[in-house]
Design a protein around this motif. Structure first.
Motif: not given
Length: 258
Positions: A86-100, A161-169
């Motif tokens: 979730f921290g990676a998702k919050f910091g937009r790191h996941v988007e970079e991994m998905l785009a790679s 799965v929890n982290a994917v669906y979580a919208k806030k901490f």
């Protein structure tokens, strides 16, 4: 160092997770050590001395050791990946991994491997602490190891799965507080389900953590309230289903792309 691009990516994600765990060890490893020590002192020594044997030749403190280890594995495996991803998702790191060019399975496997490693480290710490209070006889080493690996895998995937669906901490804490904690305490950690009356005994068999705790208890102590084969079917089934769900969420980018 791996040479394949996918293995390099997997190694990098896993290494980053391991460094994170070790860097903030006072938050990732120490709390479980302190909490489980208190459990051993209060439930094992003080309460256990009054209960005596819970099974022939097995003192109460011996009986709760497998349950406490599994409790630590469950909470740490789940908590590590849910907060980290979730921290990676919050910091937009996941988007970079998905785009790679990195495949989805590499992302999932990397985060899960890190969470499982934390679960295994904490399990070893709790087991070492238990040796100060009692003696553990490892009856079935391979069953013990396989159970802890499967349990850690299941709850690492569930945390993902929890982290994917979580919208806030705050969403990260909902499942551990209102789902995992009750299921863990009602999963035979501190008691034998055979001592329960109807209908609670029958209801307990719907709790998947009961099978994990008892399979691990069988590996350490040689006793179990449930058939060992059924326990492994339950754990394997959850692992397969959650892997499929995790891959589907990554492939579709549900809750990840904005």
């Amino acid at each position: 160092m791996p040479s394949s691009p996918n293995l390099v990516a997997l190694y990098t994600i896993t290494r980053r997770e391991v460094i994170r765990i070790l860097r903030i060890w006072s938050q990732t490893l120490l709390p479980s050590a302190i909490t489980m020590t208190l459990y051993f002192v209060i439930f094992g020594r003080m309460v256990g001395s009054r209960i005596g044997e819970i099974a022939p030749g097995i003192q109460y403190i011996d009986y709760i050791v497998p349950g406490l280890i599994m409790m630590a594995v469950i909470t740490n495996s789940y908590g590590n990946i849910s907060s980290s991803f979730f921290g990676a998702k919050f910091g937009r790191h996941v988007e970079e991994m998905l785009a790679s060019p990195m495949p989805s399975w590499v992302i999932l496997a990397g985060y899960v491997a890190g969470a499982m490693l934390r679960g295994l480290i904490v399990a070893a710490i709790v087991l070492a602490i238990s040796l100060f209070f009692t003696h553990i006889h490892l009856y079935h080493p391979w069953i013990t190891l396989l159970t802890v690996l499967l349990t850690s895998l299941v709850f690492s995937l569930a945390g993902f799965v929890n982290a994917v669906y979580a919208k806030k901490f705050d969403d990260i804490a909902l499942v551990p507080t209102f789902v995992l904690t009750p299921l863990t305490y009602l999963g035979g950690v501190f008691y034998s389900v055979s001592a329960l009356g109807s209908p609670w005994k029958e209801v307990s068999y719907a709790n998947p953590i009961l099978y994990m705790v008892n399979a691990f208890r069988y590996g350490l102590l040689g006793i179990s309230d449930v058939p060992l084969g059924v326990a492994f079917v339950v754990m394997s089934g959850f692992a397969v289903v959650l892997t499929v769900v995790g891959m589907a969420l990554l492939n579709r980018g549900i809750g990840l792309r904005s």
